[in-house]
Design a protein around this motif. Structure first.
Motif, short mmCIF file in Angstrom:
data_model
loop_
_atom_site.label_atom_id
_atom_site.label_comp_id
_atom_site.label_asym_id
_atom_site.label_seq_id
_atom_site.Cartn_x
_atom_site.Cartn_y
_atom_site.Cartn_z
N TYR A 23 -4.17 -6.76 -1.69
CA TYR A 23 -3.72 -5.55 -0.51
C TYR A 23 -3.12 -4.66 -1.28
O TYR A 23 -2.85 -3.76 -1.39
CB TYR A 23 -3.17 -6.53 0.70
CG TYR A 23 -3.67 -4.72 1.70
CD1 TYR A 23 -4.18 -4.15 1.79
CD2 TYR A 23 -2.16 -4.63 1.91
CE1 TYR A 23 -3.82 -3.16 2.67
CE2 TYR A 23 -1.87 -3.20 3.13
CZ TYR A 23 -3.04 -3.03 3.47
OH TYR A 23 -2.64 -1.88 4.17
N LEU A 24 -1.77 -5.20 -1.37
CA LEU A 24 -0.28 -4.57 -1.48
C LEU A 24 -0.80 -3.48 -3.26
O LEU A 24 -0.64 -3.34 -3.36
CB LEU A 24 0.23 -5.71 -2.07
CG LEU A 24 1.35 -5.84 -0.50
CD1 LEU A 24 2.25 -7.40 -0.90
CD2 LEU A 24 1.70 -4.74 -0.37
N GLU A 25 -1.17 -4.56 -4.16
CA GLU A 25 -2.17 -4.57 -5.55
C GLU A 25 -2.96 -3.19 -5.71
O GLU A 25 -2.53 -2.18 -6.62
CB GLU A 25 -2.76 -5.41 -5.97
CG GLU A 25 -2.64 -4.95 -7.63
CD GLU A 25 -3.36 -6.50 -8.98
OE1 GLU A 25 -3.86 -7.51 -7.91
OE2 GLU A 25 -3.17 -6.48 -10.12
N ALA A 26 -4.07 -3.34 -4.57
CA ALA A 26 -5.18 -1.70 -4.37
C ALA A 26 -4.10 -1.25 -3.67
O ALA A 26 -4.72 0.67 -4.34
CB ALA A 26 -6.00 -2.38 -3.24
N ARG B 124 -11.75 3.19 6.77
CA ARG B 124 -11.15 2.55 7.00
C ARG B 124 -10.84 2.13 5.13
O ARG B 124 -10.01 1.55 4.74
CB ARG B 124 -11.33 1.01 7.31
CG ARG B 124 -11.47 -0.12 8.79
CD ARG B 124 -11.20 -0.94 8.71
NE ARG B 124 -12.69 -1.10 9.15
CZ ARG B 124 -13.56 -1.10 10.39
NH1 ARG B 124 -13.26 -0.61 11.59
NH2 ARG B 124 -13.99 -1.85 10.09
N LYS B 125 -12.16 2.47 4.37
CA LYS B 125 -11.41 1.59 3.12
C LYS B 125 -10.99 3.22 2.87
O LYS B 125 -10.16 3.08 1.54
CB LYS B 125 -12.65 1.66 1.94
CG LYS B 125 -14.01 0.48 2.69
CD LYS B 125 -14.56 0.55 1.58
CE LYS B 125 -16.08 0.96 1.99
NZ LYS B 125 -16.78 0.86 0.41
N SER C 216 -7.44 3.66 0.23
CA SER C 216 -8.17 4.24 -0.97
C SER C 216 -6.34 5.20 -1.54
O SER C 216 -6.87 5.45 -2.61
CB SER C 216 -9.06 4.59 -1.31
OG SER C 216 -9.77 3.65 -1.51
N LEU C 217 -6.85 6.62 -0.28
CA LEU C 217 -5.56 7.30 -0.78
C LEU C 217 -4.12 7.14 -0.32
O LEU C 217 -3.74 7.53 -1.22
CB LEU C 217 -5.94 7.90 0.76
CG LEU C 217 -7.64 8.99 0.91
CD1 LEU C 217 -7.19 9.65 1.81
CD2 LEU C 217 -7.78 10.63 0.07
N GLN C 218 -4.00 5.92 0.11
CA GLN C 218 -3.05 5.81 0.53
C GLN C 218 -1.95 5.12 -1.20
O GLN C 218 -1.19 5.22 -1.71
CB GLN C 218 -2.11 4.60 1.20
CG GLN C 218 -0.41 4.58 1.80
CD GLN C 218 -0.46 3.89 2.62
OE1 GLN C 218 -1.23 3.19 3.90
NE2 GLN C 218 0.91 3.98 3.24
#
Lengths: 464, 464
Positions: B52-55, B362-363, B367-369
């Protein structure tokens, strides 16, 4: 196609003879055998001649007997309107709100667009699925502000030689007119319209606080060019806004010569002409009449159209060719809505490109003309004797003029409980004119229910 | 869903520590084994924490070594803007036409909406086919002027308890704002906006010849309520027009308390508040922030939104809940466009009803962040040292403040030949402010091409 051509060559003169009364109602027509022998055509072609005239509701077949003329001649509205020459601010005083509230999907006789049965819904549905495949991003992405390129190309090709880069797509024809007025006018400016005039035009003018001059208008020949020039000479006019081809409500079509003169006048006085050409595809004559735009050499005409009345009202696909005002109108579009719906533009582009629109129109025109004749006959049969009606050469609406003492606003209220509706004449002017008139939409698909409603309306009118 | 919840509980505090610099770039994180032991979670959940943090582009995995923090802290824009308190007529002087011409589909860095890759095109396509089956007349027929009933129901349900009969659908959010301004203002009237303000708002105001007061605005807390009240006291204001949640370009979100106060002020001085809430669905915090509308007891707020930025720009589906101005806005819609496109409204109604929109969001938010962090890192790495940027809490745009002597209009011209673009700061005010600022769209999908463009832009800025 050969047969197609042949039967029309024979049917058209017969139609003229019926409409002009040379062949009165009740006349027995030649038998199929005689018709085929006299014209040297096959019996099949002869049958097509009578089918065609029957579909137009001009003749009927009586079993074991043959074909008979069944058309009822009508009394025509023949006098030009005479509105006062003053400019009137479009405000709420004309706006008969309770009337408008009642005009809607439940009162199709009061509207000015075709019934569901006349629209090719299943075919459009197929085209929609095709378009969602062919269009990059399936219509999810922004369209360019000027609109779908293929649609603009097809529209340019459709009526006369415009270039696609002269056209901007819009969210329907009214939206095209709204963008033109937003680009050309400031509140308090004066525009000129015909009279009676479609109340949609009065509404958008009201929203923009424009003043309106209504021109004397003949039910068959259109606006008075003399009166127009008098006004153009006298004061600053921000724009002219006309429906020169199959006006709503009157249904007139101005002649090519008058259209040419109209454009010359606008050019002479440098007043932009917003041409609402939405009805031109529904012509009962052989050809689509020329638009004013086709006589426009200098770009003074802003030509507006759509498929909302002929094909797909819910798609909201229209366009404008704003001539020399192209950049202003494009900027206004970007300022108010960025771009138009992508997917529906693509569907209409397909429909135009593949010739399906023309195919659909051929059927639509015949159906509508037949329905017009049904309406005229029903009015002749059921309405008071003094009733006059227009004889529209295209479009969707018929204008009915009753005894001068009748007030159609009052009758509108009475009609509510009988589930009958129409658009009262008072809505079509800012000058308290036309209170003895009403507009009917004849494009609903003729059936006993519609006939019954007209009969009921006729009874109410006779009592009043 | 349980696991989902668990890994976020662990990831969120780590994220905070990285963003605030407690865990600086290069810090080695716990191994998966240690993480799972310390928190008493499965190794799988521990892996999800790091995924999650990597994404989000906050940490990186180095082969054979483990996970490392890789976030570059940024210098934040922290001073409120200070526009002059005078009302300026929105005219062409601010309108840097050649700039706008160049902002378009070919220059996505200059826009403010997500790239194609982030939109669920295939799924919308399926929904389109379903909608063409479920909708009576397949979307060919006119929609009611107030819009698709199911869509209004879903929109009402979506954000807070509105009733469906309070909502009118529109042709996108800008069209909603345009209809509100057409209903509430006359040319020459004054409206109040934030500063810097999205140039779309300035454009529609220009088209309607409105005067504009720009308010001092803080990049994190939003408009100055003090300055607002000073203006409301002093003169007649026709409307306030704000983006209180994730403003464009700054990205601030006003606190609930300030939103409440804002509504109170508008109520006190009886000035309608047009709330542009188009970005609120794209929140990087846990919940959709409350709208001003949710604090509105008296109907003074006209709440505008759409799915144009999150789901389907080309559909042109938006809405407005105009509060006590419902009838005026509905009338204006009828006057200018009758109704909205039927079929695309139905697709969006489906999408909302089935929960697919929430799933998509949610996705999209994650992605945007992640992309925002990529952009902030690239700016920290490549742009001049003195560069400051905003830290938007949602939305699509980041605001970059350069050395005070730089002129981004000039740089914009230079950038053309390097195929790099942005929106120059001067476009976001009528007062010749922000000439050393620019806006970037961070929502394009991060890849080496985008990174290269930012590097090139950084080099140009360093030279300038």
């Amino acid at each position: 196609m050969e047969t197609d051509f042949l039967y029309r060559q024979i049917a058209d003169p017969i139609e003229q003879q019926i409409l002009t009364g040379i062949l009165p109602t009740g006349t027995k027509l030649w038998s199929l055998r005689t018709l085929s022998r006299e014209y040297g055509i096959s019996q099949n072609t002869a049958l097509n001649v009578y089918y065609y005239l029957e579909a137009k509701n001009l003749i009927e077949s009586r079993p074991q007997s043959g074909y008979y003329v069944k058309y009822s001649p009508i009394k025509k509205v023949q006098q030009a309107s005479l509105p006062s020459p003053r400019a009137v601010l479009a405000d709420d005083s004309y706006w008969v709100h309770s009337v408008y509230q009642n005009i809607g999907q439940d009162h199709p006789l009061a509207m000015a667009h075709p019934g569901e049965a006349l629209l090719p819904i299943a075919k459009l549905n197929k085209a929609l699925i095709q378009a969602s495949r062919s269009l990059q991003g399936s219509g999810v992405l922004y369209e360019k502000p000027e609109g779908n390129a293929e649609l603009r190309k097809q529209v340019a090709r459709w009526s006369f030689p415009l270039r696609e880069d002269e056209i901007i797509t819009t969210h329907g024809c009214l939206n095209a007119i709204s963008l033109c007025l937003l680009s050309l006018t400031q509140p308090g400016d004066t525009i000129i319209v015909e009279s009676p005039v479609s109340f949609g035009m009065l509404q958008v003018a009201k929203s923009l606080s424009l003043k309106i001059i209504e021109l004397p208008t003949h039910p068959e020949y259109g606006i008075s060019l003399l009166a127009l020039e008098r006004n153009l000479k006298k004061r600053r006019i921000a724009a002219c806004l006309f429906i020169p081809t199959f006006s709503n409500p009157l249904g007139f079509c101005m002649s090519d010569e008058d259209k040419w003169k109209l454009v010359q006048l606008c050019e002479k006085y440098q007043v932009p002409l917003i041409e609402n050409d939405i009805n031109a595809d529904v012509h009962f004559g052989k050809k689509r009449p020329k638009s004013c735009k086709s006589f426009d050499k200098s770009g003074i005409v802003l030509w507006c159209g759509s498929v909302s009345k002929t094909l797909a009202p819910g798609y909201r696909v229209g366009w404008v060719a704003p001539g020399r005002f192209y950049h202003e109108v494009l900027k206004t579009k970007i300022q108010h809505q960025i771009s138009s719906t992508s997917i529906t533009q693509e569907v209409i582009a397909h429909y135009l490109r593949t010739g399906r629109y023309e195919h659909h129109l051929r059927k639509l025109r015949v159906s509508l003309q037949a329905q017009l004749l049904h309406f005229q006959k029903a009015i002749a049969d059921y309405f008071p004797r003094s009733t006059k009606v227009t004889s529209p050469q295209g479009g969707f609406t018929i204008w009915v003029q009753l005894h001068k003492d009748l007030n159609t606003l009052e009758i509108f209220e009475q009609c509510k409980k009988y589930d009958v509706s129409f658009a009262p004449g008072a809505l079509f002017s800012l000058q308290h004119l036309y209170s003895n008139c009403l507009r009917l939409n004849f494009s609903l698909g003729w059936n006993s229910e519609v006939e019954e409603k007209l009969e009921r309306l006729g009874e109410i009118l006779k009592k009043a």
